[in-house]
Design a protein around this motif. Structure first.
Motif, short mmCIF file in Angstrom:
data_model
loop_
_atom_site.label_atom_id
_atom_site.label_comp_id
_atom_site.label_asym_id
_atom_site.label_seq_id
_atom_site.Cartn_x
_atom_site.Cartn_y
_atom_site.Cartn_z
N VAL A 111 0.86 -1.18 0.00
CA VAL A 111 0.00 0.00 0.00
C VAL A 111 0.90 1.23 0.00
O VAL A 111 1.86 1.30 0.77
CB VAL A 111 -0.93 0.02 1.23
CG1 VAL A 111 -1.93 1.18 1.11
CG2 VAL A 111 -1.66 -1.30 1.38
N VAL A 112 0.58 2.19 -0.88
CA VAL A 112 1.41 3.39 -1.03
C VAL A 112 0.56 4.63 -0.80
O VAL A 112 -0.56 4.74 -1.32
CB VAL A 112 2.03 3.45 -2.45
CG1 VAL A 112 2.89 4.71 -2.59
CG2 VAL A 112 2.86 2.20 -2.73
N LEU A 113 1.10 5.56 -0.01
CA LEU A 113 0.48 6.87 0.20
C LEU A 113 1.43 7.92 -0.34
O LEU A 113 2.56 8.05 0.15
CB LEU A 113 0.21 7.12 1.69
CG LEU A 113 -0.21 8.55 2.07
CD1 LEU A 113 -1.53 8.93 1.43
CD2 LEU A 113 -0.29 8.69 3.60
N ASP A 114 0.98 8.67 -1.36
CA ASP A 114 1.79 9.75 -1.89
C ASP A 114 0.91 10.96 -2.16
O ASP A 114 -0.23 11.04 -1.66
CB ASP A 114 2.55 9.31 -3.15
CG ASP A 114 1.63 8.82 -4.25
OD1 ASP A 114 0.42 9.13 -4.22
OD2 ASP A 114 2.11 8.12 -5.16
N ALA A 115 1.39 11.89 -2.96
CA ALA A 115 0.64 13.12 -3.21
C ALA A 115 -0.68 12.86 -3.93
O ALA A 115 -1.60 13.68 -3.87
CB ALA A 115 1.50 14.09 -4.03
N ASN A 116 -0.80 11.72 -4.61
CA ASN A 116 -2.02 11.38 -5.35
C ASN A 116 -3.05 10.66 -4.48
O ASN A 116 -4.17 10.42 -4.93
CB ASN A 116 -1.68 10.51 -6.56
CG ASN A 116 -0.82 11.23 -7.57
OD1 ASN A 116 -1.04 12.40 -7.84
ND2 ASN A 116 0.18 10.55 -8.10
N GLY A 117 -2.68 10.29 -3.26
CA GLY A 117 -3.59 9.55 -2.38
C GLY A 117 -3.05 8.17 -2.09
O GLY A 117 -1.84 7.96 -2.00
N VAL A 118 -3.97 7.20 -1.96
CA VAL A 118 -3.60 5.83 -1.60
C VAL A 118 -3.71 4.95 -2.84
O VAL A 118 -4.67 5.04 -3.61
CB VAL A 118 -4.51 5.29 -0.49
CG1 VAL A 118 -4.15 3.85 -0.15
CG2 VAL A 118 -4.41 6.17 0.75
N ALA A 119 -2.73 4.08 -3.03
CA ALA A 119 -2.73 3.15 -4.15
C ALA A 119 -2.28 1.77 -3.68
O ALA A 119 -1.51 1.65 -2.72
CB ALA A 119 -1.82 3.64 -5.27
N THR A 120 -2.78 0.74 -4.35
CA THR A 120 -2.35 -0.64 -4.09
C THR A 120 -1.76 -1.18 -5.38
O THR A 120 -2.50 -1.57 -6.28
CB THR A 120 -3.52 -1.52 -3.62
OG1 THR A 120 -4.60 -1.41 -4.57
CG2 THR A 120 -4.02 -1.07 -2.26
N PRO A 121 -0.44 -1.20 -5.52
CA PRO A 121 0.19 -1.58 -6.78
C PRO A 121 -0.05 -3.05 -7.14
O PRO A 121 -0.19 -3.91 -6.27
CB PRO A 121 1.68 -1.33 -6.52
CG PRO A 121 1.73 -0.42 -5.34
CD PRO A 121 0.54 -0.76 -4.52
N THR A 194 -3.80 1.57 -8.89
CA THR A 194 -4.88 2.48 -8.60
C THR A 194 -5.40 2.30 -7.20
O THR A 194 -5.38 1.20 -6.65
CB THR A 194 -6.04 2.28 -9.60
OG1 THR A 194 -7.14 3.06 -9.18
CG2 THR A 194 -6.48 0.84 -9.68
N ALA A 195 -5.86 3.38 -6.61
CA ALA A 195 -6.41 3.32 -5.26
C ALA A 195 -7.84 2.80 -5.28
O ALA A 195 -8.43 2.60 -4.24
CB ALA A 195 -6.37 4.70 -4.62
#
Length: 216
Positions: A111-121, A194-195
């Motif tokens: 799970v990634v949190l960056d400037a675009n929000g949360v995403a699960t690659p 995509t989140a």
């Protein structure tokens, strides 16, 4: 005798005058010394202030506290904080995340949190292994901050948020978007990342009997 008395008086007046000159010179010397000492002290104080200011810059948005790479004490979850993102991986998870179109790997272990929000690659290869003892453990109840994002370790998983309060809570049995009720990011990242795979405001979709919260 009378002739010698004026000479004595003259001598006394001379001595008094000399004494007055010496006292005056001594006073002047003390005043000058004091002024020079005060000037040196003020200069030293100014220099010290300048040096102190240069070695203690104001905190920036990238100010950090706690380890940038850590694991929860259980070892099941590990996170890495950078200036641009907070990324957490989970080795053993009982929740499921809807698949991403075109993804031939797995979704939900990262799970990634960056400037675009949360995403699960979408990732290929085996699931991550539990973090070993070589990774610093972040005690339950402790937090680590870097790049404006903070991750907090707890017995029910790890919570990572940015300055807006946007983020996620990751545990063995759930993945929850924060703040609860917010919609996932509408802009998918490259490579089918995509989140929208993450359930907003609650645990990700899972099998019947799935629990809403779980330990990390």
């Amino acid at each position: 005798m009378s002739a010698g008395r004026p000479d004595q008086n003259r001598l006394i007046r001379i001595l008094v005058a000399v004494d007055a000159v010496l006292v005056g010179a001594l006073v002047i010397a003390l005043v000058v010394t004091g002024v020079n000492r005060a000037a040196r002290t003020g200069s030293a104080a100014t220099t010290g202030s300048s040096v102190g200011g240069s070695t203690s810059p104001a905190p920036s948005a990238s100010a950090s506290s706690g380890p940038a790479h850590f694991r929860l004490p259980s070892g099941n979850i590990a996170c890495t904080l950078t200036a641009d993102s907070a990324t957490c991986t989970i080795a053993n998870a009982t929740f499921t995340v809807p698949p991403v179109a075109g993804c031939t790997g797995t979704v939900g272990h990262t799970v990634v949190l960056d400037a675009n929000g949360v995403a699960t690659p979408c990732e290929t290869g085996p699931a991550p292994r539990p973090a070993g003892e070589d990774v610093p453990a972040l005690p339950y109840g402790s937090s680590s901050t870097l790049g404006g994002r903070t991750c907090t370790s707890a017995t029910d998983g790890v919570t990572c948020t940015d300055a807006r309060g946007v983020g996620f809570r990751l545990a063995r049995e759930s993945l929850t978007l924060l703040p609860q009720g917010t919609a996932p990011s509408a802009t998918p990242a490259p490579s089918a990342t995509t989140a929208s795979n993450v359930t907003s405001g609650g645990p990700a979709a899972g099998p019947p009997g799935h629990k809403g919260k779980g330990k990390g």
